[in-house]
Design a protein around this motif. Sequence first.
Motif, short mmCIF file in Angstrom:
data_model
loop_
_atom_site.label_atom_id
_atom_site.label_comp_id
_atom_site.label_asym_id
_atom_site.label_seq_id
_atom_site.Cartn_x
_atom_site.Cartn_y
_atom_site.Cartn_z
N ALA A 23 0.83 -1.21 0.00
CA ALA A 23 0.00 0.00 0.00
C ALA A 23 0.86 1.26 0.00
O ALA A 23 0.54 2.24 -0.67
N VAL A 24 1.97 1.24 0.71
CA VAL A 24 2.86 2.39 0.75
C VAL A 24 3.50 2.61 -0.62
O VAL A 24 3.56 3.74 -1.12
N LYS A 25 3.96 1.55 -1.26
CA LYS A 25 4.56 1.67 -2.59
C LYS A 25 3.54 2.13 -3.62
O LYS A 25 3.86 2.93 -4.50
N ALA A 26 2.31 1.64 -3.52
CA ALA A 26 1.27 2.06 -4.47
C ALA A 26 0.96 3.54 -4.31
O ALA A 26 0.75 4.24 -5.31
N ALA A 27 0.94 4.04 -3.08
CA ALA A 27 0.67 5.46 -2.86
C ALA A 27 1.81 6.32 -3.39
O ALA A 27 1.58 7.40 -3.95
N GLU A 28 3.05 5.86 -3.24
CA GLU A 28 4.19 6.62 -3.75
C GLU A 28 4.19 6.64 -5.28
O GLU A 28 4.50 7.66 -5.89
N GLU A 29 3.85 5.51 -5.90
CA GLU A 29 3.86 5.43 -7.36
C GLU A 29 2.67 6.17 -7.97
O GLU A 29 2.73 6.55 -9.13
N ALA A 30 1.61 6.39 -7.21
CA ALA A 30 0.45 7.10 -7.73
C ALA A 30 0.80 8.54 -8.07
O ALA A 30 0.25 9.12 -9.00
N ASP A 31 1.74 9.13 -7.33
CA ASP A 31 2.15 10.50 -7.63
C ASP A 31 3.10 10.58 -8.81
O ASP A 31 3.37 11.65 -9.33
N LEU A 32 3.62 9.45 -9.25
CA LEU A 32 4.54 9.43 -10.40
C LEU A 32 3.82 9.22 -11.72
O LEU A 32 4.45 9.27 -12.76
N VAL A 33 2.52 9.02 -11.68
CA VAL A 33 1.74 8.80 -12.90
C VAL A 33 1.68 10.10 -13.68
O VAL A 33 1.49 11.18 -13.11
N ARG A 34 1.84 10.02 -14.99
CA ARG A 34 1.72 11.18 -15.86
C ARG A 34 0.75 10.85 -16.97
O ARG A 34 0.79 9.77 -17.55
N TRP A 35 -0.16 11.80 -17.24
CA TRP A 35 -1.13 11.63 -18.31
C TRP A 35 -0.81 12.57 -19.46
O TRP A 35 -0.39 13.70 -19.25
N THR A 36 -1.07 12.14 -20.68
CA THR A 36 -0.93 12.99 -21.85
C THR A 36 -2.21 13.81 -22.00
O THR A 36 -3.23 13.47 -21.39
#
Length: 93
Positions: A23-36
């Motif tokens: 859950a901690v890793k998923a929350a950190e990676e959620a901020d790294l998502v980039r949309w076009t």
Amino acid sequence: MTAQPVQNKARKATRRTPPTLVAVKAAEEADLVRWTPEEVVEKQLLPYRSVRVLREACYKRRVFHHLDGGRITFSPMSIRRENERTLVAPLAA
């Protein structure tokens, strides 16, 4: 018939479970998502209906966005900031 008063039942104290590593890793990676811009219009994350208008607004710096390697991208933070900027407060507030 008269209404019976509702009795509150005692609740058991529950322990909060600490967040798991997944859950901690998923929350950190959620901020790294980039949309076009195409994905933003498709998912309706911003109130723009065409990709061209969204891109032109980015070129004129009217919309919060990122220039990753010269390409326009949107992070969750930039989407939140743009939604806050265009928020209309109700009259009753």
